[in-house]
Design a protein around this motif. Structure first.
Motif, PDB file in Angstrom:
ATOM      1  N   ASP A   1       0.894  -0.763   0.423  1.00  0.00           N
ATOM      2  CA  ASP A   1      -0.261  -0.173  -0.183  1.00  0.00           C
ATOM      3  C   ASP A   1       0.693   0.956  -0.310  1.00  0.00           C
ATOM      4  OD1 ASP A   1      -2.509  -1.537   0.298  1.00  0.00           O
ATOM      5  OD2 ASP A   1      -2.542  -1.298   2.419  1.00  0.00           O
ATOM      6  N   ALA A   2       1.597   1.394   0.631  1.00  0.00           N
ATOM      7  CA  ALA A   2       2.802   2.737   0.619  1.00  0.00           C
ATOM      8  C   ALA A   2       3.352   3.049  -0.708  1.00  0.00           C
ATOM      9  CB  ALA A   2       3.390   2.338   2.102  1.00  0.00           C
ATOM     10  N   TYR A   3       3.585   1.955  -1.260  1.00  0.00           N
ATOM     11  CA  TYR A   3       3.639   2.505  -2.839  1.00  0.00           C
ATOM     12  C   TYR A   3       3.156   3.301  -3.726  1.00  0.00           C
ATOM     13  CZ  TYR A   3       5.757   1.712  -7.607  1.00  0.00           C
ATOM     14  OH  TYR A   3       6.017   1.631  -8.602  1.00  0.00           O
ATOM     15  N   PHE A   4       2.002   2.989  -3.239  1.00  0.00           N
ATOM     16  CA  PHE A   4       1.214   3.707  -4.402  1.00  0.00           C
ATOM     17  C   PHE A   4       0.501   5.026  -3.416  1.00  0.00           C
ATOM     18  CE2 PHE A   4       1.325  -1.188  -5.310  1.00  0.00           C
ATOM     19  CZ  PHE A   4       0.991  -0.730  -6.890  1.00  0.00           C
ATOM     20  N   THR A   5       1.180   5.494  -2.039  1.00  0.00           N
ATOM     21  CA  THR A   5       0.810   7.140  -1.708  1.00  0.00           C
ATOM     22  C   THR A   5       1.548   8.119  -2.511  1.00  0.00           C
ATOM     23  OG1 THR A   5       2.434   6.449  -0.385  1.00  0.00           O
ATOM     24  CG2 THR A   5      -0.323   5.638   0.742  1.00  0.00           C
ATOM     25  N   PRO A   6       0.609   9.262  -2.863  1.00  0.00           N
ATOM     26  CA  PRO A   6       1.752   9.987  -3.463  1.00  0.00           C
ATOM     27  C   PRO A   6       3.113   9.800  -2.782  1.00  0.00           C
ATOM     28  CG  PRO A   6      -0.716  10.925  -3.149  1.00  0.00           C
ATOM     29  CD  PRO A   6      -0.252   9.699  -2.186  1.00  0.00           C
ATOM     30  N   ASP A   7       3.575  10.344  -1.395  1.00  0.00           N
ATOM     31  CA  ASP A   7       4.662  10.418  -1.118  1.00  0.00           C
ATOM     32  C   ASP A   7       4.937   9.168  -1.316  1.00  0.00           C
ATOM     33  OD1 ASP A   7       3.734  13.153   0.293  1.00  0.00           O
ATOM     34  OD2 ASP A   7       3.393  12.325   2.159  1.00  0.00           O
ATOM     35  N   GLY A   8       4.871   8.475  -0.795  1.00  0.00           N
ATOM     36  CA  GLY A   8       5.515   7.137  -0.814  1.00  0.00           C
ATOM     37  C   GLY A   8       6.231   6.107  -2.318  1.00  0.00           C
ATOM     38  N   PHE A   9       5.333   7.165  -3.055  1.00  0.00           N
ATOM     39  CA  PHE A   9       5.910   6.441  -4.594  1.00  0.00           C
ATOM     40  C   PHE A   9       6.620   7.933  -5.148  1.00  0.00           C
ATOM     41  CE2 PHE A   9       5.439   7.439  -9.264  1.00  0.00           C
ATOM     42  CZ  PHE A   9       6.132   6.080  -9.981  1.00  0.00           C
ATOM     43  N   ALA A  10       6.943   9.093  -4.278  1.00  0.00           N
ATOM     44  CA  ALA A  10       7.679   9.495  -4.725  1.00  0.00           C
ATOM     45  C   ALA A  10       9.214   9.531  -4.056  1.00  0.00           C
ATOM     46  CB  ALA A  10       6.745  11.440  -4.192  1.00  0.00           C
ATOM     47  N   ALA A  11       8.859   8.601  -2.729  1.00  0.00           N
ATOM     48  CA  ALA A  11      10.142   8.943  -2.557  1.00  0.00           C
ATOM     49  C   ALA A  11      11.039   7.522  -3.346  1.00  0.00           C
ATOM     50  CB  ALA A  11       9.850   8.429  -1.153  1.00  0.00           C
ATOM     51  N   ARG A  12       9.938   7.008  -3.424  1.00  0.00           N
ATOM     52  CA  ARG A  12      10.859   5.703  -4.027  1.00  0.00           C
ATOM     53  C   ARG A  12      10.978   6.328  -5.947  1.00  0.00           C
ATOM     54  NH1 ARG A  12      14.221   1.712  -4.771  1.00  0.00           N
ATOM     55  NH2 ARG A  12      13.211  -0.112  -6.279  1.00  0.00           N
ATOM     56  N   HIS A  13      10.278   6.867  -6.122  1.00  0.00           N
ATOM     57  CA  HIS A  13      10.753   7.015  -7.584  1.00  0.00           C
ATOM     58  C   HIS A  13      11.892   7.841  -7.757  1.00  0.00           C
ATOM     59  CE1 HIS A  13       9.634   8.195 -11.943  1.00  0.00           C
ATOM     60  NE2 HIS A  13      10.337   9.768 -11.429  1.00  0.00           N
ATOM     61  N   ARG A  14      12.317   8.395  -6.324  1.00  0.00           N
ATOM     62  CA  ARG A  14      13.595   9.605  -6.561  1.00  0.00           C
ATOM     63  C   ARG A  14      15.047   8.928  -6.246  1.00  0.00           C
ATOM     64  NH1 ARG A  14      10.379  13.168  -3.809  1.00  0.00           N
ATOM     65  NH2 ARG A  14      11.288  11.723  -1.921  1.00  0.00           N
ATOM     66  N   ALA A  15      14.600   7.452  -5.174  1.00  0.00           N
ATOM     67  CA  ALA A  15      15.660   6.453  -4.945  1.00  0.00           C
ATOM     68  C   ALA A  15      15.994   5.165  -6.129  1.00  0.00           C
ATOM     69  CB  ALA A  15      15.015   5.313  -4.154  1.00  0.00           C
ATOM     70  N   LEU A  16      14.780   5.687  -7.452  1.00  0.00           N
ATOM     71  CA  LEU A  16      15.248   4.726  -8.489  1.00  0.00           C
ATOM     72  C   LEU A  16      15.661   5.948  -9.273  1.00  0.00           C
ATOM     73  CD1 LEU A  16      11.736   3.387  -9.492  1.00  0.00           C
ATOM     74  CD2 LEU A  16      13.980   1.788  -7.920  1.00  0.00           C
ATOM     75  N   LEU A  17      15.496   7.302  -9.327  1.00  0.00           N
ATOM     76  CA  LEU A  17      16.120   7.543 -10.290  1.00  0.00           C
ATOM     77  C   LEU A  17      18.062   8.002  -9.865  1.00  0.00           C
ATOM     78  CD1 LEU A  17      14.139  11.097 -10.736  1.00  0.00           C
ATOM     79  CD2 LEU A  17      14.770   9.545 -12.447  1.00  0.00           C
ATOM     80  N   ASP A  18      18.204   8.122  -8.525  1.00  0.00           N
ATOM     81  CA  ASP A  18      19.552   8.116  -7.596  1.00  0.00           C
ATOM     82  C   ASP A  18      20.238   6.465  -8.496  1.00  0.00           C
ATOM     83  OD1 ASP A  18      18.821  10.291  -6.582  1.00  0.00           O
ATOM     84  OD2 ASP A  18      18.531   9.376  -4.912  1.00  0.00           O
ATOM     85  N   GLU A  19      19.260   5.523  -7.780  1.00  0.00           N
ATOM     86  CA  GLU A  19      20.351   4.341  -8.234  1.00  0.00           C
ATOM     87  C   GLU A  19      21.163   4.588  -9.388  1.00  0.00           C
ATOM     88  OE1 GLU A  19      18.603   0.408  -7.289  1.00  0.00           O
ATOM     89  OE2 GLU A  19      16.897   1.733  -6.654  1.00  0.00           O
ATOM     90  N   GLN A  20      19.165   4.734 -10.669  1.00  0.00           N
ATOM     91  CA  GLN A  20      19.803   5.126 -12.265  1.00  0.00           C
ATOM     92  C   GLN A  20      21.860   6.257 -12.283  1.00  0.00           C
ATOM     93  OE1 GLN A  20      16.788   5.197 -15.643  1.00  0.00           O
ATOM     94  NE2 GLN A  20      17.445   7.551 -15.339  1.00  0.00           N
ATOM     95  N   HIS A  21      20.772   6.866 -11.370  1.00  0.00           N
ATOM     96  CA  HIS A  21      22.350   8.218 -11.746  1.00  0.00           C
ATOM     97  C   HIS A  21      23.836   7.569 -11.384  1.00  0.00           C
ATOM     98  CE1 HIS A  21      24.462  11.752 -11.940  1.00  0.00           C
ATOM     99  NE2 HIS A  21      24.798  11.337 -10.602  1.00  0.00           N
ATOM    100  N   ALA A  22      23.702   6.893 -10.151  1.00  0.00           N
ATOM    101  CA  ALA A  22      25.248   5.815 -10.373  1.00  0.00           C
ATOM    102  C   ALA A  22      25.481   4.432 -10.587  1.00  0.00           C
ATOM    103  CB  ALA A  22      24.526   5.828  -8.385  1.00  0.00           C
ATOM    104  N   ARG A  23      24.111   4.565 -12.190  1.00  0.00           N
ATOM    105  CA  ARG A  23      25.009   3.318 -13.122  1.00  0.00           C
ATOM    106  C   ARG A  23      24.367   1.649 -12.717  1.00  0.00           C
ATOM    107  NH1 ARG A  23      25.189   4.953 -18.190  1.00  0.00           N
ATOM    108  NH2 ARG A  23      26.585   3.231 -19.070  1.00  0.00           N
ATOM    109  N   VAL A  24      23.876   1.741 -11.168  1.00  0.00           N
ATOM    110  CA  VAL A  24      23.448   0.572 -10.291  1.00  0.00           C
ATOM    111  C   VAL A  24      22.593   0.501 -11.547  1.00  0.00           C
ATOM    112  CG1 VAL A  24      23.055  -0.661  -8.917  1.00  0.00           C
ATOM    113  CG2 VAL A  24      24.883   1.419  -8.297  1.00  0.00           C
ATOM    114  N   CYS A  25      21.919   0.850 -11.821  1.00  0.00           N
ATOM    115  CA  CYS A  25      20.857  -0.073 -12.689  1.00  0.00           C
ATOM    116  C   CYS A  25      19.750   0.701 -13.735  1.00  0.00           C
ATOM    117  CB  CYS A  25      19.319  -0.197 -11.313  1.00  0.00           C
ATOM    118  SG  CYS A  25      19.528  -0.578 -10.301  1.00  0.00           S
TER     119      CYS A  25
END
Length: 173
Positions: free
Chosen positions: A35-59
């Motif tokens: 459920d937390a993933y689908f909340t605006p705040d939860g999703f925004a935090a996860r999206h930022r974390a994905l972008l950080d991983e991508q920037h680090a070229r891990v993903c």
């Protein structure tokens, strides 16, 4: 026309809408995100974390668009040593039309050409025959058993990844 775009910050709203629209559909064959993933705040935090991983070229995260509408995701996770784990999901409206097969084929070419990867792995649950077909059509072979959030599954690998797809089953190649 199908296109893959590298995940960006401005994809967040469309991606959250896609995930919400397809939550029940995905939960039939892949572990639910919670459920937390689908909340605006939860999703925004996860999206930022994905972008950080991508920037680090891990993903390497991508959205799949058809005529500028987000219809899926195709990702390469934990990229290291020439390999990464492939993950993908296509929404219910696009299912059954070969979209996932085409998207995975494109990602295999992109993995080699843009990210220098030489092999990929992927996992799917045993109750997801559609995903098993997509992987087989793209040259992935079953290499073992695995679990996904406690659900039994199959581990696949595609070795000797090149920038060209393997021959289609039954093509004689």
């Amino acid at each position: 026309m199908l296109t893959l775009e590298r995940l960006r910050a401005d994809h967040a709203d469309a991606l959250l809408a896609f995930e919400r629209e397809n939550r029940a559909y995905f939960a039939r064959t892949v572990p639910d995100r919670g459920d937390a993933y689908f909340t605006p705040d939860g999703f925004a935090a996860r999206h930022r974390a994905l972008l950080d991983e991508q920037h680090a070229r891990v993903c390497h995260f991508h959205v799949l668009l058809e005529d500028d509408v987000l219809i899926g995701r195709v990702n390469l996770m934990d990229a290291a040593g020439g390999t990464a784990e492939l993950g993908y999901r296509v929404g219910e409206r696009a299912a059954g039309r070969g979209v996932a097969t085409a998207a995975v084929a494109r990602m295999c070419r992109l993995a080699a050409a843009a990210y220098g990867l030489t092999s990929l792995t992927a996992r799917t649950t045993l109750d997801n025959p559609g995903s098993m077909k997509v992987l087989a059509r793209n040259g992935f072979l079953p290499v073992g058993e695995t679990t996904l959030s406690g659900r039994p599954g199959v581990l696949y690998a595609r070795r000797e990844l090149t920038d060209t797809p393997p021959p289609a089953p039954g093509s004689g190649g």
